[in-house]
Design an enzyme around this catalytic site. Sequence first.
Site, short mmCIF file in Angstrom:
data_model
loop_
_atom_site.label_atom_id
_atom_site.label_comp_id
_atom_site.label_asym_id
_atom_site.label_seq_id
_atom_site.Cartn_x
_atom_site.Cartn_y
_atom_site.Cartn_z
N THR A 150 0.84 -1.20 0.00
CA THR A 150 0.00 0.00 0.00
C THR A 150 0.87 1.25 0.00
OG1 THR A 150 -1.77 -1.15 1.17
CG2 THR A 150 -1.73 1.24 1.40
N SER B 95 1.99 5.24 -2.13
CA SER B 95 2.20 5.84 -3.46
C SER B 95 3.23 5.07 -4.27
CB SER B 95 2.61 7.31 -3.31
OG SER B 95 3.71 7.42 -2.44
N THR B 96 4.24 4.49 -3.63
CA THR B 96 5.25 3.72 -4.37
C THR B 96 4.64 2.40 -4.83
OG1 THR B 96 6.81 4.69 -2.80
CG2 THR B 96 7.69 3.08 -4.37
N LYS C 184 6.93 1.00 8.89
CA LYS C 184 5.85 1.07 7.93
C LYS C 184 4.57 1.49 8.63
CE LYS C 184 5.27 -2.12 4.95
NZ LYS C 184 4.92 -1.01 4.03
N GLY C 185 3.59 1.88 7.82
CA GLY C 185 2.31 2.25 8.42
C GLY C 185 1.96 3.71 8.24
N GLY C 186 2.80 4.42 7.48
CA GLY C 186 2.48 5.82 7.19
C GLY C 186 1.11 5.94 6.52
N GLY C 187 0.76 4.92 5.75
CA GLY C 187 -0.55 4.91 5.09
C GLY C 187 -1.62 4.20 5.90
N ASP D 177 6.28 -4.03 -1.43
CA ASP D 177 5.69 -2.90 -0.70
C ASP D 177 6.74 -1.82 -0.47
OD1 ASP D 177 3.84 -1.37 0.64
OD2 ASP D 177 3.57 -2.75 2.32
N GLU E 244 -0.40 -5.44 6.06
CA GLU E 244 0.93 -5.54 5.43
C GLU E 244 1.77 -6.58 6.17
OE1 GLU E 244 1.28 -0.98 3.70
OE2 GLU E 244 2.21 -1.44 5.60
C1 5RP Z 1 1.49 2.07 4.22
C2 5RP Z 1 2.96 1.90 4.20
C3 5RP Z 1 3.69 2.43 3.02
O1 5RP Z 1 4.44 1.41 2.45
C4 5RP Z 1 4.61 3.53 3.46
O2 5RP Z 1 3.85 4.50 4.16
C5 5RP Z 1 5.31 4.18 2.27
O3 5RP Z 1 4.39 4.87 1.49
P1 5RP Z 1 4.81 5.73 0.23
O4 5RP Z 1 5.25 4.76 -0.81
O5 5RP Z 1 3.56 6.47 -0.14
O6 5RP Z 1 5.92 6.67 0.65
O7 5RP Z 1 3.57 1.34 5.07
O8 5RP Z 1 0.93 1.60 5.42
#
Ligand code: 5RP
Length: 236
Positions: free
Chosen positions: A31, A33-34, A97-100, A84, A106
């Site tokens: 999950t 943007s990447t 992880k977990g910013g989203g 991921d 995950e």
């Molecule tokens: C979501 C995550 C994402 O992998 C993490 O936040 C990186 O996100 P992005 O690719 O948008 O920088 O752990 O729960």
Amino acid sequence: MNQDQLKQMVGEAARDEVLKLPAGQILGVGTGSTANCFIDALAPHKDHFAGTVSSSNATTERLLKHGFQVLDLNDVTDLPAYVDGADEIDPAGHMIKGGGGALTREKIIASMARQFICICDSSKQVAVLGNFALPVEIIPLAKGIVSRELEKLGGKVTLRLAKNTHADLNQTPSEPFVTDNGGWILDVAGLKIADPIKMEAQINQIAGVITVGLFAKEKANLLLVSNASGLERLVL
Ligand code: 5RP
């Protein structure tokens, strides 16, 4: 090269990596943007895979839109790879992880996968984890007790709030962010995580914690990282 281009570059590299797998297998998809760049790059090759398992409702929606088959995790017993992003990754492959907000699903999928392929740009690489506030998904009624326990570890705890979807975007959000599992997220700032495996186990043991966003036991095995001068492939 801007950050969107770096994400696209690493998404395409991950596509090339997973296409090396024999056809007809199941793929775990992360999950963020990447991960979205990866999904978009892989879409023309979706028939290479028998199906996918998804780490969030947002990812499921994107996969379905592209025509991927999304399977129930309970129907899957073998997962060769999970792809991921990460908010931070250290030289050993331990991650925050977990910013989203998708950390729990995950981690479940990562624990099933034989290989965790982490994709990010070089801004996510750190010597020691902890500049990024550590997300911890909790049962809502345990917010008080879990916050106090996390503060004992030296962190400054903030309840994550929902993004404002109200028409008045200047209005400060006041509702907690609710995860796909109905949990809340505490973001813990100020931790210098010298021993990620120990801290992951320590936080997992606090009653009321669903998942800590430290991926130390389920660390990355392969890191694809983009920077201004190109792409690096690091086996960890
Ligand atoms: C979501 C995550 C994402 O992998 C993490 O936040 C990186 O996100 P992005 O690719 O948008 O920088 O752990 O729960």
